[in-house]
Motif scaffolding. Structure first.
Motif, PDB file in Angstrom:
ATOM      1  N   UNK A   1       0.817  -1.211   0.000  1.00  0.00           N
ATOM      2  CA  UNK A   1       0.000   0.000   0.000  1.00  0.00           C
ATOM      3  C   UNK A   1       0.851   1.262   0.000  1.00  0.00           C
ATOM      4  N   UNK A   2       1.933   1.257   0.782  1.00  0.00           N
ATOM      5  CA  UNK A   2       2.796   2.443   0.836  1.00  0.00           C
ATOM      6  C   UNK A   2       3.481   2.678  -0.494  1.00  0.00           C
TER       7      UNK A   2
ATOM      8  N   UNK B   1       2.224   1.875  -3.413  1.00  0.00           N
ATOM      9  CA  UNK B   1       1.206   2.452  -4.296  1.00  0.00           C
ATOM     10  C   UNK B   1       0.965   3.908  -3.952  1.00  0.00           C
ATOM     11  N   UNK B   2       0.951   4.221  -2.647  1.00  0.00           N
ATOM     12  CA  UNK B   2       0.725   5.606  -2.247  1.00  0.00           C
ATOM     13  C   UNK B   2       1.850   6.484  -2.791  1.00  0.00           C
ATOM     14  N   UNK B   3       3.077   5.969  -2.775  1.00  0.00           N
ATOM     15  CA  UNK B   3       4.205   6.735  -3.305  1.00  0.00           C
ATOM     16  C   UNK B   3       4.026   6.959  -4.803  1.00  0.00           C
ATOM     17  N   UNK B   4       3.619   5.912  -5.509  1.00  0.00           N
ATOM     18  CA  UNK B   4       3.372   6.069  -6.947  1.00  0.00           C
ATOM     19  C   UNK B   4       2.251   7.072  -7.173  1.00  0.00           C
ATOM     20  N   UNK B   5       1.231   7.027  -6.310  1.00  0.00           N
ATOM     21  CA  UNK B   5       0.072   7.888  -6.507  1.00  0.00           C
ATOM     22  C   UNK B   5       0.420   9.367  -6.323  1.00  0.00           C
ATOM     23  N   UNK B   6       1.463   9.688  -5.547  1.00  0.00           N
ATOM     24  CA  UNK B   6       1.842  11.108  -5.469  1.00  0.00           C
ATOM     25  C   UNK B   6       2.916  11.430  -6.503  1.00  0.00           C
ATOM     26  N   UNK B   7       3.071  10.558  -7.481  1.00  0.00           N
ATOM     27  CA  UNK B   7       3.933  10.885  -8.618  1.00  0.00           C
ATOM     28  C   UNK B   7       5.396  10.509  -8.441  1.00  0.00           C
ATOM     29  N   UNK B   8       5.703   9.653  -7.475  1.00  0.00           N
ATOM     30  CA  UNK B   8       7.099   9.226  -7.331  1.00  0.00           C
ATOM     31  C   UNK B   8       7.428   8.182  -8.387  1.00  0.00           C
ATOM     32  N   UNK B   9       8.629   8.275  -8.937  1.00  0.00           N
ATOM     33  CA  UNK B   9       9.085   7.253  -9.875  1.00  0.00           C
ATOM     34  C   UNK B   9       9.471   6.009  -9.075  1.00  0.00           C
ATOM     35  N   UNK B  10       9.560   4.845  -9.730  1.00  0.00           N
ATOM     36  CA  UNK B  10       9.950   3.636  -9.005  1.00  0.00           C
ATOM     37  C   UNK B  10      11.301   3.793  -8.298  1.00  0.00           C
TER      38      UNK B  10
ATOM     39  N   UNK C   1      12.720   6.547  -7.147  1.00  0.00           N
ATOM     40  CA  UNK C   1      12.613   7.410  -5.977  1.00  0.00           C
ATOM     41  C   UNK C   1      11.836   6.709  -4.863  1.00  0.00           C
TER      42      UNK C   1
ATOM     43  N   UNK D   1      13.309   6.493  -1.202  1.00  0.00           N
ATOM     44  CA  UNK D   1      12.740   7.300  -0.121  1.00  0.00           C
ATOM     45  C   UNK D   1      11.743   6.540   0.748  1.00  0.00           C
ATOM     46  N   UNK D   2      11.092   5.536   0.189  1.00  0.00           N
ATOM     47  CA  UNK D   2      10.053   4.847   0.954  1.00  0.00           C
ATOM     48  C   UNK D   2      10.476   3.424   1.323  1.00  0.00           C
TER      49      UNK D   2
END
Ligand SMILES: Nc1ncnc2c1ncn2[C@@H]1O[C@H](COP(=O)(O)OP(=O)(O)O)[C@@H](O)[C@H]1O
Ligand SMILES: [Mg+2]
Lengths: 249, 303
Positions: free
Chosen positions: B178-179, B181-190, B192, B196-197
């Motif tokens: 889930x985290x 996906x949440x990172x992807x959902x705020x526009x993070x590249x794989x 990053x 970062x996550x």
């Protein structure tokens, strides 16, 4: 936002079988329907967390996951899809906050690292977003120290901090204790009033009636019924809608 | 059901005295252990070992050189193991099947062959390849390149990288999807999202077994003595070959190993705390506090 004839299959099973939908700026669309009907899948397709098998999804004039060139849709690289997602916020049923970051840091993650806003300026804005969801005093708490309702409000603030044109909510209150549902719905209600474009998967018929501009029922990967909330809830035409409403209400 | 404030009867106002449980079993087992330890110390004290020579060997220049070599080899091999292991772990979860299968084969090979055998193969590589290099670009004689240190580094580092790849992969898998996906959902590249996550949180899962591996590595360097690298054991042997005080020099080397391991364990402890942000671990008691707490449950303590 415009969705045209969207199909999605997992393995051999077709989960979305031709979805068409248009959402205009500032509208709130509530998606309802029994579990397994494909509501989450549809939201995930809209910001390209899932790749669609057929059809088109346009958000703010962009074909999501593709670039229009020479009359054809060219598939985008992951990096470019990531850039497209900036204009689409998403709020999950299980909050999905970054567990190693405080509430404020969760909100800063996008603006600072994706949009490249200087940290000090982002911090200022971040605190405003926290205040907007009523959590000004919780900036330095980690997700594990927050209640479910507070976590979901941080998640909403995190989505807002990207200044999205559209926010997708996937059952934002389903994982919450009943007494915490209200605080999250209040925040969403305020957002709708400010003119945010929202697609909300919810079982809260009261909320859908009050806040929704449209209500959409999904069964088995199809839209069974769509219309104004008064019409859909007050005078459902479809048998399945009637059965579902009888269970939820 | 009725509720009344105060004691059950509503009559007494004096709280009842509490008699703490006395842990007689703990006292008995503790006494048995003390007796056993005293017996062992007695036996060791009467052994034919010239203990007073140990401090001299402990600080012998050859011993210090061996110590330095042990530390350098362990640190460099562990660092190489972490770097390569990270790359292999990332390949392992790649969507590209060629990348993920080759990563799996890499782990299979370098974890499957005993380290000692790997060391011997690297050290004797010249028997199979007289020169190594890239055709047309450069080439060198294998014998000049394959020093004991390089062979040791390759043997220990590559073996460790296979273990590190598995440790890091387990760390990645421990992050809830889930985290991501949440990172992807705020526009993070794989990439990053990984940086970062995933990585910062995976660290909590990765660091304890990595610390264990490093402690093992400190001791595994002793295997490199078979290819004549002068680390602690080889140093001890060199000294003993002159004065025949084998036990004394080995004892001096053993004390160095214990010291190194102790320092590494302390470092590991603080590293674990440093990455514990956002978890219950962050508020966990320090060792001294923890010891005080444990003692408080001993019989008669705190009276
Ligand atoms: N990643 C996936 N792999 C395989 N099947 C999936 C996946 N995600 C969802 N599904 C299936 O798709 C169907 C629709 O699921 P979903 O969109 O979650 O429905 P809803 O949100 O309306 O409950 C379900 O039958 C579910 O099992
Ligand atoms: Mg769902």
């Amino acid at each position: 936002m415009r969705i045209v004839d969207v199909h999605k299959r997992f393995g051999g099973r077709e989960v979305l079988r031709g979805i068409d939908m248009t959402v205009r700026r500032g509208e709130v669309v509530c998606l309802l329907g029994p579990s397994g009907g494909g509501k989450s899948t549809l939201l995930r397709c809209i910001n390209h967390l899932e790749r669609i098998d057929r059809g088109e999804i346009w958000v703010d004039g962009q074909p999501i996951g593709y670039r229009l060139r020479g009359g054809a849709l060219h598939e985008l690289h992951e990096r470019e899809v990531a850039a497209q997602r900036r204009i689409i916020g998403m709020v999950f049923q299980r909050f999905n906050l970054f567990a190693h970051r405080t509430a404020l840091e969760n909100i800063l993650e996008g603006p600072v690292n994706v949009l490249g806003i200087p940290r000090a300026a982002a911090m200022e804005r971040g605190r405003q977003f926290l205040a907007r969801v009523g959590l000004a005093d919780w900036a330095n708490n980690y997700p594990a120290e927050l209640s479910g309702g507070q976590q979901q409000r941080v998640a909403i603030a995190r989505a807002l901090a990207m200044e999205p044109k559209l926010i997708l909510f996937d059952e934002p209150t389903s994982a919450l204790d009943p007494e915490l549902v209200g605080e999250v719905l209040d925040v969403m209600r305020a957002l709708a009033k400010e003119g945010m474009t929202m697609i909300v998967v919810t079982h809260e018929v009261g909320f859908a009636r009050e806040v929704g501009d449209h209500a959409v029922f999904m069964f088995d990967g199809r839209i069974a019924e769509a219309g104004s909330p008064e019409q859909v809830f007050g005078n459902p035409r479809h048998d399945r809608t009637r059965q579902f409403l009888a269970k939820v209400l | 059901m009725s509720v009344d404030s105060g004691t059950g009867t509503g009559q007494r106002h004096q709280p009842l005295p509490i008699v703490p449980l006395r842990h007689w079993g703990r006292w008995l087992s503790a006494a048995a252990i003390v007796v056993f330890v005293l017996a062992v110390l007695f036996v060791l004290g009467h052994a034919d070992i010239a203990y007073h020579d140990v401090p001299t060997f402990f600080l012998f220049p050859v011993m210090l050189e061996g110590l330095w070599h042990t530390v350098v080899l362990a640190v460099v091999a562990q660092a190489a193991g972490i770097a390569i292991g990270l790359a292999v772990a990332i390949m392992r979860r790649s969507a590209n099947p060629v990348a993920s299968v080759s990563a799996a084969v890499y782990i299979w090979v370098f974890r499957g062959v005993p380290v000692l055998l790997q060391l011997l193969i690297w050290y004797n590589l010249a028997l199979a390849f007289k020169v190594i290099g890239i055709p047309g670009l450069f080439s060198v004689s294998t014998n000049t390149v394959m020093s004991p240190f390089v062979a040791g580094l390759l043997g220990l580092g590559l073996n460790e990288s296979a273990y590190m790849a598995e440790i890091i992969r387990a760390g990645f898998n421990s992050i809830d999807k889930g985290q991501i996906e949440a990172a992807h959902a705020i526009g993070m590249t794989p990439a990053r999202t990984l940086r970062r996550i995933i990585l910062p949180q995976a660290m909590r899962v990765i660091i304890p077994p990595t610390g264990n591996d490093f402690i093992n590595m400190l001791k595994e360097t002793s295997l490199v003595s078979v290819i004549s690298y002068v680390e602690l054991i080889q140093a001890a042997n060199n000294i003993a070959s002159h004065n025949l005080e084998v036990m004394e020099t080995l004892l001096a080397a053993a004390i160095w190993y214990m010291l190194l391991v102790t320092i590494a364990s302390i470092g590991q402890h603080y590293l674990e705390r440093a990455v514990a942000g956002g978890t219950k671990e962050a508020g966990r008691a320090q060792p001294l506090q923890a010891a005080r707490k444990a003692l408080a449950t001993m019989p008669f303590a705190g009276r």
